[in-house]
Design a protein around this motif. Structure first.
Motif, PDB file in Angstrom:
ATOM      1  N   THR A   1       3.111  39.672 -70.173  1.00 49.16           N
ATOM      2  CA  THR A   1       1.854  39.067 -70.615  1.00 49.16           C
ATOM      3  C   THR A   1       1.188  39.785 -71.782  1.00 49.16           C
ATOM      4  N   GLU A   2       1.735  40.927 -72.222  1.00 51.34           N
ATOM      5  CA  GLU A   2       1.099  41.706 -73.276  1.00 51.34           C
ATOM      6  C   GLU A   2       2.046  41.896 -74.450  1.00 51.34           C
ATOM      7  N   ASP A   3       1.466  41.990 -75.652  1.00 49.25           N
ATOM      8  CA  ASP A   3       2.261  42.194 -76.863  1.00 49.25           C
ATOM      9  C   ASP A   3       3.137  43.441 -76.732  1.00 49.25           C
ATOM     10  N   ASN A   4       4.412  43.295 -77.115  1.00 51.14           N
ATOM     11  CA  ASN A   4       5.373  44.403 -77.155  1.00 51.14           C
ATOM     12  C   ASN A   4       5.563  45.089 -75.798  1.00 51.14           C
ATOM     13  N   GLN A   5       5.200  44.421 -74.724  1.00 50.24           N
ATOM     14  CA  GLN A   5       5.444  44.960 -73.385  1.00 50.24           C
ATOM     15  C   GLN A   5       6.950  45.023 -73.136  1.00 50.24           C
ATOM     16  N   GLU A   6       7.397  46.123 -72.541  1.00 48.86           N
ATOM     17  CA  GLU A   6       8.809  46.277 -72.188  1.00 48.86           C
ATOM     18  C   GLU A   6       8.935  46.531 -70.696  1.00 48.86           C
ATOM     19  N   GLN A   7       9.934  45.921 -70.095  1.00 44.59           N
ATOM     20  CA  GLN A   7      10.168  46.085 -68.660  1.00 44.59           C
ATOM     21  C   GLN A   7      11.672  46.156 -68.435  1.00 44.59           C
ATOM     22  N   VAL A   8      12.123  47.177 -67.710  1.00 48.15           N
ATOM     23  CA  VAL A   8      13.547  47.301 -67.412  1.00 48.15           C
ATOM     24  C   VAL A   8      13.892  46.325 -66.289  1.00 48.15           C
ATOM     25  N   LEU A   9      14.775  45.404 -66.587  1.00 49.25           N
ATOM     26  CA  LEU A   9      15.211  44.432 -65.591  1.00 49.25           C
ATOM     27  C   LEU A   9      16.276  45.031 -64.681  1.00 49.25           C
ATOM     28  N   LEU A  10      17.264  45.703 -65.279  1.00 52.64           N
ATOM     29  CA  LEU A  10      18.335  46.353 -64.513  1.00 52.64           C
ATOM     30  C   LEU A  10      18.586  47.744 -65.091  1.00 52.64           C
ATOM     31  N   GLN A  11      18.518  48.753 -64.226  1.00 50.45           N
ATOM     32  CA  GLN A  11      18.788  50.124 -64.649  1.00 50.45           C
ATOM     33  C   GLN A  11      20.292  50.329 -64.823  1.00 50.45           C
ATOM     34  N   GLY A  12      20.666  51.066 -65.859  1.00 48.44           N
ATOM     35  CA  GLY A  12      22.065  51.421 -66.027  1.00 48.44           C
ATOM     36  C   GLY A  12      22.491  52.455 -64.997  1.00 48.44           C
ATOM     37  N   GLY A  13      23.766  52.496 -64.660  1.00 49.39           N
ATOM     38  CA  GLY A  13      24.272  53.468 -63.686  1.00 49.39           C
ATOM     39  C   GLY A  13      24.216  54.893 -64.221  1.00 49.39           C
ATOM     40  N   LYS A  14      23.970  55.850 -63.343  1.00 52.05           N
ATOM     41  CA  LYS A  14      23.914  57.246 -63.765  1.00 52.05           C
ATOM     42  C   LYS A  14      25.321  57.762 -64.055  1.00 52.05           C
ATOM     43  N   GLY A  15      25.407  58.675 -65.028  1.00 50.75           N
ATOM     44  CA  GLY A  15      26.695  59.280 -65.344  1.00 50.75           C
ATOM     45  C   GLY A  15      27.081  60.308 -64.296  1.00 50.75           C
TER      46      GLY A  15
END
Length: 336
Positions: A112-126
């Motif tokens: 709902t806000e300008d340039n808002q970022e949200q992680v949909l799926l986290q990448g797996g840890k190394g």
């Protein structure tokens, strides 16, 4: 924005990247025969990220690309070198986008806000390299961790229009005509029901270079809250409007009854909609002479007690500036 390229509901598939493997390297150099473990960690997998783009008004770009896969993390190397992180995938969406889990229909988040970022799926840890496992009893571990798998899933993207004023009315009430008069929008207009099948947005220019956004929502019918007609596909757009402008034609059999039906459909869909500011506009009032208008006013004064109403005509251009003034005052109340 034409009806053909407005898209407000899509399903997409996304998967984040797998983490890279840790290295089980043992240091071996010309003068260091037993250097011990020096395997580096694997890089993390790429994330799948949602980012708001205020220049987008529709989800149409997801009709042609529905699969999004982030990159895998790089494997660890010798000399404790960490693998490269996987490449992130960024999905740009318009403001007002709601993201749901496709199976459970649960709302995950809203943009709902300008340039808002949200992680949909986290990448797996190394995975960790073998130097992490060195101990006094195991000085040359020859194993390392594998990377963690990424995540994947199917998601529903819904767009709820962000507009200041939402036009609410039965089919053929004159909403599209009013929008074309108040704004530069060019909605489809014809003398039959359900001309508008997709929401239309327009910017209403007000005095002193000020403006506000108006949305023409496709016509409501009785039973819309249960999904009749286009049902929830257009009712959800009303949720984000600050003010609801009810449009009832002057030639309706019972103006107050039509308003009550519309209000009831909104209440059944989401009772919180009744907390919004409301204004009733009697459209096509050029069809009424002074005597009929006086009679209708007398009826409405008794029936629409707590709701302000006014007469307008998009064709005759009467009451249009007054309507703008009323809407602006509702959007910008003067603090006492």
């Amino acid at each position: 924005m034409t009806e053909g390229n407005f898209t407000d509901y899509v399903k997409v598939f996304a998967s984040s990247g797998k983490g890279g493997r840790g290295s089980a390297h043992l240091r071996r150099e010309k003068y260091v025969a037993f250097g011990g473990p020096d395997g580096g960690d694997g890089g993390r997998g790429g994330h799948v990220i949602m980012r708001a783009n205020p220049n987008l008004w529709t989800l149409i770009h997801f009709k042609y690309k529905k699969h999004f896969r982030a990159g895998h993390g790089g494997d660890g190397g010798k000399s404790r070198s960490t693998g490269a992180d996987g490449e992130d995938v960024v999905m740009e969406v318009p403001l007002g986008t709601v993201v749901r889990n496709s199976q459970t229909k649960e709302v995950l988040f809203e943009i709902t806000e300008d340039n808002q970022e949200q992680v949909l799926l986290q990448g797996g840890k190394g995975g960790l390299g073998n130097w992490h496992f060195k101990s006094s009893t195991n000085q040359t571990p020859r194993y390392a961790q594998p990377g963690i798998e990424g995540l994947e899933g199917e998601f529903i993207l819904e767009l709820k229009l962000l507009a200041d004023v939402g036009l609410v009315g039965f089919p053929n009430a004159g909403k599209s005509t009013l929008l074309s008069v108040l704004t530069a929008a060019k909605p489809k207009i014809a003398d039959y029901p359900f001309t508008t099948l997709k929401p239309n947005l327009g910017i209403v220019e007000y005095r002193d270079y000020r403006s506000f956004v108006m949305a023409d929502i496709p016509g409501i019918i009785e039973g819309a809250a249960e999904g009749k007609g286009l049902g929830h596909y257009f009712l959800r757009h009303i949720e984000r409007n600050s003010i609801l402008l009810f449009l009832v034609p002057a030639d309706a059999d019972d103006v107050a009854k039509e308003y009550d039906i519309l209000l009831n459909e909104l209440k059944r869909y989401n009772p919180e909609l009744l907390d919004k500011e409301r204004l009733v506009a009697i459209s096509k009032s050029d069809m009424l002479d002074d005597e009929l208008k006086t009679e209708l006013k007398a009826e409405l004064d008794g029936q629409l007690k707590d709701v302000p109403y006014m007469f307008i005509s998009s064709v005759a251009q009467t009451g249009i500036q007054e309507l703008k003034d009323r809407l602006w005052d509702l959007l910008n109340p003067v603090e006492v």
